[in-house]
Design a protein around this motif. Structure first.
Motif, PDB file in Angstrom:
ATOM      1  N   ARG A  85      29.472  24.816  30.407  1.00 51.46           N
ATOM      2  CA  ARG A  85      28.137  24.313  30.097  1.00 51.46           C
ATOM      3  C   ARG A  85      27.196  24.312  31.221  1.00 51.46           C
ATOM      4  O   ARG A  85      26.043  24.831  31.479  1.00 51.46           O
ATOM      5  CB  ARG A  85      27.899  23.029  29.375  1.00 51.46           C
ATOM      6  N   VAL A  98      32.776  21.392  29.855  1.00 50.87           N
ATOM      7  CA  VAL A  98      31.863  20.871  30.565  1.00 50.87           C
ATOM      8  C   VAL A  98      31.514  21.580  31.536  1.00 50.87           C
ATOM      9  O   VAL A  98      30.266  21.709  32.039  1.00 50.87           O
ATOM     10  CB  VAL A  98      32.366  19.467  30.926  1.00 50.87           C
ATOM     11  N   ASP A  99      32.345  22.011  32.419  1.00 52.72           N
ATOM     12  CA  ASP A  99      32.205  23.068  33.639  1.00 52.72           C
ATOM     13  C   ASP A  99      31.437  24.192  33.149  1.00 52.72           C
ATOM     14  O   ASP A  99      30.384  24.895  33.798  1.00 52.72           O
ATOM     15  CB  ASP A  99      33.256  23.444  34.309  1.00 52.72           C
ATOM     16  N   ASP A 126      37.288  24.767  31.744  1.00 51.77           N
ATOM     17  CA  ASP A 126      36.769  23.273  31.115  1.00 51.77           C
ATOM     18  C   ASP A 126      35.158  23.478  30.332  1.00 51.77           C
ATOM     19  O   ASP A 126      34.489  24.201  31.032  1.00 51.77           O
ATOM     20  CB  ASP A 126      36.669  22.168  32.162  1.00 51.77           C
ATOM     21  N   PHE A 172      28.797  24.983  22.546  1.00 51.11           N
ATOM     22  CA  PHE A 172      28.456  24.230  23.876  1.00 51.11           C
ATOM     23  C   PHE A 172      26.992  24.752  24.162  1.00 51.11           C
ATOM     24  O   PHE A 172      26.157  24.070  24.727  1.00 51.11           O
ATOM     25  CB  PHE A 172      29.555  24.375  24.882  1.00 51.11           C
TER      26      PHE A 172
END
Length: 123
Positions: free
Chosen positions: A114, A111-112, A109, A25
């Motif tokens: 990153r 996305v969180d 998560d 990520f």
């Protein structure tokens, strides 16, 4: 941007799969990562100047030492390195979150993760 100009992050995480996931990520934003699975190895590489990261992503429970000891070492010997704490230990999360804003609970998560890593990474 050449690889030399990319920010470097040291991931201190004993879970191999999670270290790979974090690295994957971070690479989306051209961030170079080094992963250490043991705290003593990470400290040695930092103190020797082998790794010069802008930020450390720190797990709080490692096979050879506690993340809190690494946190203190970083604060004392490498004060210019940003620290992002990731832990599955709810008690440690609560303790560190009180005084260190870049503290996050696992599982997280990606996305969180990153977004949090980009926010914590110094410019």
């Amino acid at each position: 941007m050449s690889n030399v100009d990319n920010p470097t992050v040291l991931i201190i995480e004993d879970d191999f799969s999670l270290g790979v996931l974090f690295t994957t990520f971070l690479e989306l934003d051209q961030i170079t990562s080094n992963v250490c699975r043991f705290g003593k190895d990470a400290i040695q590489r930092l103190d020797d100047g082998e790794i010069k990261p802008k930020m450390v992503i720190l797990d709080m429970h490692l096979p050879d030492m506690e993340g809190a000891d690494i946190f203190e070492h970083l604060r004392e010997h490498h004060p210019n390195i940003a620290i992002m704490i990731v832990t599955a230990d709810v008690a440690l999360y609560g303790k560190f979150r009180k005084f260190h804003r870049d503290t996050y609970n696992k599982p997280m998560d990606m996305v969180d993760f990153r977004a949090a890593a980009l926010k914590a990474l110094p410019a």
